[in-house]
Design an enzyme around this catalytic site. Structure first.
Site, PDB file in Angstrom:
ATOM      1  N   HIS A 487       0.545  -1.314  -0.070  1.00 21.25           N
ATOM      2  CA  HIS A 487      -0.222  -0.079  -0.224  1.00 21.25           C
ATOM      3  C   HIS A 487       0.764   1.454   0.479  1.00 21.25           C
ATOM      4  CE1 HIS A 487      -3.634  -1.710   0.012  1.00 21.25           C
ATOM      5  NE2 HIS A 487      -3.781  -2.688   1.685  1.00 21.25           N
ATOM      6  N   TYR A 658     -12.235  -7.405  -0.347  1.00 20.02           N
ATOM      7  CA  TYR A 658     -11.104  -8.400   0.785  1.00 20.02           C
ATOM      8  C   TYR A 658     -10.747  -9.690  -0.198  1.00 20.02           C
ATOM      9  CZ  TYR A 658      -8.685  -5.662   3.990  1.00 20.02           C
ATOM     10  OH  TYR A 658      -8.283  -4.632   4.946  1.00 20.02           O
TER      11      TYR A 658
END
Length: 724
Positions: A487, A658
């Site tokens: 990320h 997810y």
């Protein structure tokens, strides 16, 4: 010493010298400036003369400037050791959220944006996307409603939801509970963990205080041989933030009411409309199909784990109810025991090869080779002071433990500056308690055409070093850190014109895919070996401590043996169905509370019962509801939803992402990287095609461009070992 071309960043890092008063004053200043920009646009532009340049662009430039300061103002709430500063940061978050709601519901601004859209201007693709997103945002914030009671009520709901979100997360951050245990009750828990626990005094003498922080919680659930201890810890952890129960319920009710005011059937329909899935049916069908395919595997895995439990119970004299079922608090323990007994895999031994700092260095090297980056750590008072804009070197970090790196392109990529990366690695009171990447400052192009560079922080909670060992990472922690660093890299290498689309500002059901794809490198033999470095080689003191504690007469090999790597990789999908059923429970619960058929249904819903009963049905693991006693048949033994920060912090009607983004991440890895994970040509293509775009382009079109076709599910199901 870094090469000369990497010593002087063209942009200073932010400083962290705020006071309680300065946070509030800065927030007021930002709000006043932003409001004045909006007022000026409305004052000087009429609908008939409205253009992108005189309506959207001034506000976009102001958004950019706002983000440079506002992200930091709210960040103190997650990382500051000063409670007054955290409280002020929460107050500021509320001020900024309230102003955001005010701005998103300005009818006078909407009229001008609507006029620009109706004029169908010719714009570059990112500006066109900004116009469309901004226009749709006004509509989704109630401006399709006529002025009056409904719109006023919608605004009230938005404001209250903001208050709930801030209070909910603050309760989680401030949580400081735990349980007292005797050393015997903690038998089996690694000495590294025991050594860090607070020792009792007075009437608590001889006891140890176990917190609910990850470095205490997970080793206890994985290693404590006492089943009752594991049960107590598990149940107490589910009840650690019961003050959030009412907040969660209120949020669900308000979201449903707000969606119905806008004309949607429920909150999930409202939220998913703007994501890759587009419809609730797509999500429901995906989750139901996955559940159907995973359930038989989960049942088989429990059968095998229950056999192991019966053997273990017989060996350790465990009888009665705690021996009769396979419980929620059993799963981490027997999963670990199975790996040790059936696969000769000892995660404690594996962790010895992954000291935190050398592992970080290895990970950064992977990203350097793959994406053409250079990471230069800024250490020492002198080097830090040189970047502190006349202040002290300590001003450029918020805590003494924080590491900071300047990040650059390598010479092949032009040797330009990329941004700043921060690592905040260890738990402390009041700090955000999980693992996450926080954007501190976004990147963008300013009104003068100059690049503004990003700053991003990884906030983690790894075990602290002890006098005899550095911080050692279990393999699942290696995977978690690599995921969060993914990320961070997404945040750093993004190259967007507007901060609104920077980095991980993508739709929620895509945002996890880039980091999930990078997790595969943690299961690649060559990369695991390159990351490894046995801690006994770090210093003579560590070598001595290792030899004494292990009883060995010499150090092991410096890098993890191939045999151990092969063992580890062979376990990648052991009990995988149970792991994914756990994720499926979260996603299904999320949809259940946000997709009621009527508002009355959600009003009558017992959310705690829904959470626990769904978990029992989907995960197939028993809880206290099956034990004799006052909790038998009662689903109210725990309130896990009150600890579920994702569903209050932006993943509402989106947690399915997810799982669904694993479809995209697995497809990308299998198609492009599986044959040669360190291929620098493909790595740079991935960087420039996927990561650089952030949310500036439709996410599905980004995927199709990178894959050369529409994404497919085959690799995802193959990886899970189930047929389609």
């Amino acid at each position: 010493m870094a090469p000369k071309q990497y010593r002087t960043p063209p942009q200073l890092p932010p400083t962290f010298t705020a006071t309680k008063q300065s946070l509030v004053d800065d927030a007021k200043r930002l709000i006043d400036r932003s409001r004045s920009v909006q007022d000026a646009v409305v004052r000087h532009v009429k609908p008939e003369s409205a253009t992108f340049a005189n309506v959207l662009l001034p506000m976009a430039h102001d958004d950019n400037k706002m983000a440079i300061e506002s992200h930091i103002l709210g960040f103190y709430n997650a990382v500051s050791t000063n409670k007054e500063l955290r409280d002020a940061s929460s107050e500021v978050e509320q001020m900024l959220d309230d102003f955001g709601i005010e701005s998103s519901m300005r009818e006078d601004v909407f009229y001008l944006v609507n006029a620009v859209k109706n004029n169908k201007p010719t714009l570059d693709p990112e500006s066109q996307r900004l116009l469309e997103k901004e226009h749709k945002s006004f509509i989704r914030n109630g401006l399709s409603l006529p002025a009056g009671p409904k719109r006023d009520r919608f605004k009230e709901i938005k404001q209250r939801l903001s208050q709930i979100s801030i209070a909910f997360q603050k309760n989680l951050n401030e949580e400081s509970g735990g349980l007292w245990f005797t050393p015997d009750e903690l038998r089996g828990v690694p000495e590294d963990t025991i050594a860090t626990l607070k020792k009792g005094e007075g009437e608590r003498e001889g006891h140890l205080f176990l917190t609910f922080k990850y470095p205490d919680l997970f080793p206890t659930l994985k290693y404590a041989t006492n089943a009752e201890t594991r049960m107590k810890v598990f149940v107490a952890n589910e009840n650690k933030c019961n003050q959030n129960v009412a907040l969660f319920r209120e949020a669900v009710l308000l979201r449903d009411e707000a969606a119905r005011i806008l004309g949607y059937n429920n909150h999930a329909e409202f939220r998913i409309e703007d994501k890759m899935a587009k419809t609730t049916k797509t999500v429901d069908d995906f989750l139901a199909d996955l559940r159907r395919k995973l359930a038989p595997g989960g049942a088989k895995e429990i059968q095998q784990l229950m056999k192991l439990k019966k053997q273990d119970a017989a060996e350790n004299g465990l009888t009665g109810q705690l021996a009769d079922n396979y419980y929620l608090w059993d799963n981490r323990y027997y999963d670990r025991l199975m790996l040790e007994k059936h696969y000769q895999l000892d995660h404690q031994v594996i962790a010895e090869y992954f000291p935190l700092q050398t592992t970080i260095q290895g990970m950064l090297k992977i990203f350097e080779e793959l994406f053409g980056l250079v990471f230069v750590e800024i250490v020492g008072e002198e080097d830090r002071a040189a970047l502190a804009d006349g202040g002290k070197g300590s001003d450029i970090v918020w805590h003494e433990d924080v590491q900071i790196f300047s990040v650059w392109d390598d010479e092949g990529e032009g040797a330009g500056f990329v941004g700043y990366l921060y690592l905040d690695l260890f738990p402390r009171d009041g700090k955000y308690a999980h693992f996450a990447n926080f954007n501190i400052q976004p990147g963008y192009i300013d009104e003068n055409g100059k690049r503004r560079y990003p700053a991003t922080a990884l906030v983690c909670n790894f075990s602290k070093p002890t006098p005899t060992k550095p911080s050692l990472l279990k393999h699942d922690e290696v995977v978690t850190f690599f995921h969060e660093l993914g990320h961070g890299i997404h945040d750093l290498v993004s190259r967007t014109t507007y901060s609104r689309f920077h980095g991980t500002n993508t739709v929620r059901d895509f945002v996890e895919a880039p980091s999930q794809m990078l997790e595969n490198w943690c299961w690649t033999p060559s990369q695991l070996r390159s990351l490894s470095h046995h801690y006994s080689y770090l210093s003579s003191d560590y070598e001595k401590a290792y030899l004494e504690s292990s009883g060995a007469d010499k150090k092991p090999t410096e890098h993890i043996p191939q045999s151990l790597i092969a063992n580890l990789i062979s376990t990648k999908h052991v009990n995988d169905a149970l792991f994914n059923l756990r994720q499926l429970h979260f996603g299904t619960f999320d949809m259940a509370v946000h997709e009621p058929t009527s508002h009355e249904e959600v009003e009558k819903m017992d959310i705690t019962e829904k959470y626990n009963s769904l978990r029992h049905e989907i995960s197939q693991l028993a809880g206290p509801e099956v034990l004799d006693g006052d909790k038998k048949g009662d689903w109210h033994w725990g309130n896990g939803q009150a600890t579920f920060g994702h569903l209050i912090g932006g993943y509402d009607a989106g947690y399915y992402g997810y799982l669904s983004s694993q479809v995209y991440s697995t497809d990308m890895f299998y198609t492009v990287f599986k044959a040669d994970p360190m291929n620098p040509i493909q790595g740079r293509r991935y960087r420039h095609t996927v990561l650089e775009r952030g949310g500036s382009k439709d996410e599905m079109s980004i995927l199709e461009e990178f894959l050369g076709r529409k994404p497919e599910t085959a690799a995802f199901y193959k990886e899970l070992g189930i047929s389609q």
